[in-house]
Design a protein around this motif. Structure first.
Motif, PDB file in Angstrom:
ATOM      1  N   THR A 141      -2.711  -3.374  13.550  1.00  0.00           N
ATOM      2  CA  THR A 141      -1.287  -3.955  13.848  1.00  0.00           C
ATOM      3  C   THR A 141      -1.229  -5.011  12.374  1.00  0.00           C
ATOM      4  OG1 THR A 141      -1.534  -3.449  16.176  1.00  0.00           O
ATOM      5  CG2 THR A 141       0.067  -4.852  15.034  1.00  0.00           C
ATOM      6  N   SER A 142       0.012  -4.442  11.563  1.00  0.00           N
ATOM      7  CA  SER A 142      -0.166  -5.223  10.808  1.00  0.00           C
ATOM      8  C   SER A 142       1.511  -6.103  10.730  1.00  0.00           C
ATOM      9  CB  SER A 142      -0.318  -5.168   9.066  1.00  0.00           C
ATOM     10  OG  SER A 142      -1.641  -4.225   9.505  1.00  0.00           O
ATOM     11  N   ARG A 143       1.591  -6.765   9.798  1.00  0.00           N
ATOM     12  CA  ARG A 143       2.648  -7.496   9.690  1.00  0.00           C
ATOM     13  C   ARG A 143       2.990  -7.802   7.638  1.00  0.00           C
ATOM     14  NH1 ARG A 143       8.126  -7.518  10.798  1.00  0.00           N
ATOM     15  NH2 ARG A 143       8.903  -8.892  10.026  1.00  0.00           N
ATOM     16  N   VAL A 144       3.347  -6.202   7.308  1.00  0.00           N
ATOM     17  CA  VAL A 144       3.590  -6.308   5.986  1.00  0.00           C
ATOM     18  C   VAL A 144       4.307  -6.006   4.825  1.00  0.00           C
ATOM     19  CG1 VAL A 144       2.072  -4.264   6.886  1.00  0.00           C
ATOM     20  CG2 VAL A 144       4.661  -3.633   5.779  1.00  0.00           C
ATOM     21  N   THR A 145       4.806  -7.282   3.808  1.00  0.00           N
ATOM     22  CA  THR A 145       5.388  -6.993   3.009  1.00  0.00           C
ATOM     23  C   THR A 145       4.810  -5.786   1.004  1.00  0.00           C
ATOM     24  OG1 THR A 145       5.397  -9.127   2.578  1.00  0.00           O
ATOM     25  CG2 THR A 145       6.881  -8.685   0.900  1.00  0.00           C
ATOM     26  N   LEU A 146       6.182  -4.673   1.739  1.00  0.00           N
ATOM     27  CA  LEU A 146       6.645  -3.866   0.854  1.00  0.00           C
ATOM     28  C   LEU A 146       7.879  -4.087  -0.521  1.00  0.00           C
ATOM     29  CD1 LEU A 146       6.983  -0.863   2.852  1.00  0.00           C
ATOM     30  CD2 LEU A 146       5.064  -1.443   1.786  1.00  0.00           C
ATOM     31  N   THR A 147       7.084  -3.707  -1.872  1.00  0.00           N
ATOM     32  CA  THR A 147       7.821  -4.185  -2.857  1.00  0.00           C
ATOM     33  C   THR A 147       8.496  -2.497  -3.872  1.00  0.00           C
ATOM     34  OG1 THR A 147       8.949  -5.810  -4.633  1.00  0.00           O
ATOM     35  CG2 THR A 147       6.191  -4.742  -4.214  1.00  0.00           C
ATOM     36  N   LEU A 148       9.225  -2.777  -4.291  1.00  0.00           N
ATOM     37  CA  LEU A 148      10.118  -2.145  -5.529  1.00  0.00           C
ATOM     38  C   LEU A 148       9.018  -1.492  -6.362  1.00  0.00           C
ATOM     39  CD1 LEU A 148      13.603  -1.627  -4.645  1.00  0.00           C
ATOM     40  CD2 LEU A 148      11.422  -0.043  -3.987  1.00  0.00           C
ATOM     41  N   SER A 149       8.774  -0.549  -6.928  1.00  0.00           N
ATOM     42  CA  SER A 149       8.216   0.274  -8.221  1.00  0.00           C
ATOM     43  C   SER A 149       8.607   1.261  -8.177  1.00  0.00           C
ATOM     44  CB  SER A 149       6.827  -0.012  -7.558  1.00  0.00           C
ATOM     45  OG  SER A 149       5.766   0.105  -8.927  1.00  0.00           O
ATOM     46  N   THR A 150       9.033   1.123  -9.641  1.00  0.00           N
ATOM     47  CA  THR A 150       9.288   2.181  -9.575  1.00  0.00           C
ATOM     48  C   THR A 150      10.285   3.424  -9.447  1.00  0.00           C
ATOM     49  OG1 THR A 150       7.677   4.042  -9.651  1.00  0.00           O
ATOM     50  CG2 THR A 150       8.162   2.333 -12.132  1.00  0.00           C
ATOM     51  N   GLY A 151      11.286   2.838  -8.408  1.00  0.00           N
ATOM     52  CA  GLY A 151      12.339   2.722  -7.199  1.00  0.00           C
ATOM     53  C   GLY A 151      10.906   3.240  -6.133  1.00  0.00           C
ATOM     54  N   ASN A 152      10.155   3.135  -5.591  1.00  0.00           N
ATOM     55  CA  ASN A 152       9.645   3.053  -4.266  1.00  0.00           C
ATOM     56  C   ASN A 152       8.771   2.553  -3.818  1.00  0.00           C
ATOM     57  OD1 ASN A 152       9.726   6.739  -4.477  1.00  0.00           O
ATOM     58  ND2 ASN A 152       8.533   5.837  -6.206  1.00  0.00           N
ATOM     59  N   ALA A 153       8.905   1.753  -2.560  1.00  0.00           N
ATOM     60  CA  ALA A 153       8.090   1.568  -1.525  1.00  0.00           C
ATOM     61  C   ALA A 153       6.984   1.059  -1.876  1.00  0.00           C
ATOM     62  CB  ALA A 153       9.356   1.096  -0.297  1.00  0.00           C
ATOM     63  N   VAL A 154       5.734  -0.275  -2.333  1.00  0.00           N
ATOM     64  CA  VAL A 154       4.515   0.045  -2.441  1.00  0.00           C
ATOM     65  C   VAL A 154       4.036  -1.508  -1.566  1.00  0.00           C
ATOM     66  CG1 VAL A 154       4.338   1.161  -4.407  1.00  0.00           C
ATOM     67  CG2 VAL A 154       4.666  -1.271  -4.747  1.00  0.00           C
ATOM     68  N   LEU A 155       3.326  -1.148  -1.491  1.00  0.00           N
ATOM     69  CA  LEU A 155       2.008  -2.267  -0.144  1.00  0.00           C
ATOM     70  C   LEU A 155       1.862  -3.292  -0.717  1.00  0.00           C
ATOM     71  CD1 LEU A 155       1.133  -3.355   2.560  1.00  0.00           C
ATOM     72  CD2 LEU A 155      -0.840  -2.300   1.740  1.00  0.00           C
ATOM     73  N   LEU A 156       2.188  -4.488  -1.063  1.00  0.00           N
ATOM     74  CA  LEU A 156       2.554  -5.799  -1.957  1.00  0.00           C
ATOM     75  C   LEU A 156       1.447  -6.801  -0.611  1.00  0.00           C
ATOM     76  CD1 LEU A 156       3.141  -7.327  -4.180  1.00  0.00           C
ATOM     77  CD2 LEU A 156       4.643  -8.631  -2.708  1.00  0.00           C
ATOM     78  N   ARG A 157       1.716  -6.636   0.529  1.00  0.00           N
ATOM     79  CA  ARG A 157       1.136  -7.617   1.634  1.00  0.00           C
ATOM     80  C   ARG A 157       0.711  -7.142   2.403  1.00  0.00           C
ATOM     81  NH1 ARG A 157      -0.008  -9.957  -3.363  1.00  0.00           N
ATOM     82  NH2 ARG A 157       0.723 -11.531  -3.525  1.00  0.00           N
ATOM     83  N   ALA A 158      -0.267  -7.581   3.354  1.00  0.00           N
ATOM     84  CA  ALA A 158      -0.652  -6.923   4.331  1.00  0.00           C
ATOM     85  C   ALA A 158      -1.705  -7.826   5.480  1.00  0.00           C
ATOM     86  CB  ALA A 158      -1.243  -5.253   4.794  1.00  0.00           C
ATOM     87  N   VAL A 159      -0.905  -8.632   6.966  1.00  0.00           N
ATOM     88  CA  VAL A 159      -1.652  -9.550   6.782  1.00  0.00           C
ATOM     89  C   VAL A 159      -1.871  -8.486   8.628  1.00  0.00           C
ATOM     90  CG1 VAL A 159      -1.759 -11.544   8.718  1.00  0.00           C
ATOM     91  CG2 VAL A 159      -0.762 -11.911   6.309  1.00  0.00           C
ATOM     92  N   SER A 160      -2.935  -8.042   9.014  1.00  0.00           N
ATOM     93  CA  SER A 160      -3.656  -7.068   9.642  1.00  0.00           C
ATOM     94  C   SER A 160      -4.572  -7.487  10.875  1.00  0.00           C
ATOM     95  CB  SER A 160      -4.013  -6.183   8.882  1.00  0.00           C
ATOM     96  OG  SER A 160      -2.886  -5.299   8.323  1.00  0.00           O
ATOM     97  N   GLN A 161      -4.540  -6.886  12.220  1.00  0.00           N
ATOM     98  CA  GLN A 161      -5.445  -7.336  13.608  1.00  0.00           C
ATOM     99  C   GLN A 161      -6.307  -5.814  13.452  1.00  0.00           C
ATOM    100  OE1 GLN A 161      -6.848 -10.164  14.863  1.00  0.00           O
ATOM    101  NE2 GLN A 161      -8.034  -8.888  15.917  1.00  0.00           N
ATOM    102  N   VAL A 162      -7.118  -6.083  13.590  1.00  0.00           N
ATOM    103  CA  VAL A 162      -7.878  -5.075  13.655  1.00  0.00           C
ATOM    104  C   VAL A 162      -9.245  -4.706  15.211  1.00  0.00           C
ATOM    105  CG1 VAL A 162     -10.354  -2.907  13.088  1.00  0.00           C
ATOM    106  CG2 VAL A 162      -8.441  -4.657  11.264  1.00  0.00           C
ATOM    107  N   THR A 163      -8.510  -3.444  15.804  1.00  0.00           N
ATOM    108  CA  THR A 163      -9.197  -2.755  16.774  1.00  0.00           C
ATOM    109  C   THR A 163      -9.908  -1.341  16.796  1.00  0.00           C
ATOM    110  OG1 THR A 163      -7.557  -3.704  18.457  1.00  0.00           O
ATOM    111  CG2 THR A 163      -9.216  -2.433  19.775  1.00  0.00           C
ATOM    112  N   ILE A 164     -11.149  -1.837  16.935  1.00  0.00           N
ATOM    113  CA  ILE A 164     -12.254  -0.737  16.684  1.00  0.00           C
ATOM    114  C   ILE A 164     -12.757   0.159  18.112  1.00  0.00           C
ATOM    115  CG2 ILE A 164     -14.457   0.331  16.325  1.00  0.00           C
ATOM    116  CD1 ILE A 164     -14.145  -1.596  14.362  1.00  0.00           C
ATOM    117  N   ASP A 165     -11.956   1.233  18.681  1.00  0.00           N
ATOM    118  CA  ASP A 165     -12.288   1.661  19.859  1.00  0.00           C
ATOM    119  C   ASP A 165     -13.799   3.055  19.796  1.00  0.00           C
ATOM    120  OD1 ASP A 165     -10.710   0.640  21.415  1.00  0.00           O
ATOM    121  OD2 ASP A 165      -9.220   1.757  21.272  1.00  0.00           O
ATOM    122  N   GLN A 166     -14.637   2.760  19.748  1.00  0.00           N
ATOM    123  CA  GLN A 166     -15.476   3.716  19.847  1.00  0.00           C
ATOM    124  C   GLN A 166     -16.100   5.063  21.035  1.00  0.00           C
ATOM    125  OE1 GLN A 166     -19.180   2.695  18.171  1.00  0.00           O
ATOM    126  NE2 GLN A 166     -18.305   1.297  16.807  1.00  0.00           N
TER     127      GLN A 166
END
Length: 166
Positions: A141-166
């Motif tokens: 689960t993340s809160r991200v910031t996307l920015t424009l690069s050559t007309g497309n959205a790209v990932l700039l920042r992500a603050v993420s919480q990871v849960t692993i299920d095995q």
């Protein structure tokens, strides 16, 4: 004397003309840039589709195009955190793909807020694979910031919480 005034007058006229032309050129550039650099929710959704396709095909070059060179990805799990730049993120992803089988990736995006050339959004991903005969599932689960690069959205920042299920 007349010659000096003529030179000063011509020089002054050239400076005024240059100033006006410079202002017009700058105003045109700013106007064009502002129009061309507008993030939309459609671009955010296109980013999600492209990331899903790139990850599921394990195409590291496609993923690389969807991540800004200035990206910073912060991951937290069980109270421990780490931050990755673009290169570290891509190496981790490639290493994971090389050590697993049956990799699957899904992504959903909501709560999109666009401002100018950027968007902030909630991103949920589910990654699953088989490693050493066991199925593993990462839910991020993340809160991200996307920015424009050559007309497309790209990932700039992500603050993420990871849960692993095995």
């Amino acid at each position: 004397m007349m010659k000096q005034l003529w030179k000063k007058g011509l020089l002054a006229l050239l400076f005024k003309s240059a100033s006006v032309m410079t202002v017009v050129a700058i105003a045109s550039t700013v106007s064009t840039s502002a129009q061309a650099a507008t993030m939309t929710e459609g671009l955010v959704q296109s980013y999600a589709s492209a990331m899903k396709s790139a990850a599921n095909s394990q195409n590291i070059n496609q993923v690389a195009r969807l991540v800004s060179d200035d990206a910073l990805i912060s991951l937290s799990r069980k109270g421990k955190s780490t931050s990755l730049d673009k290169d570290a993120y891509l190496k981790l992803l490639q290493s994971s793909w090389n050590q697993t089988s049956n990799y699957r990736y899904d992504i959903s995006i909501d709560n999109v807020v666009t401002t100018g050339s950027q968007a902030k959004a909630n991103v949920n991903t589910i990654e699953s694979w088989v490693r050493d005969g066991k199925k593993v599932e990462f839910v991020t689960t993340s809160r991200v910031t996307l920015t424009l690069s050559t007309g497309n959205a790209v990932l700039l920042r992500a603050v993420s919480q990871v849960t692993i299920d095995q």
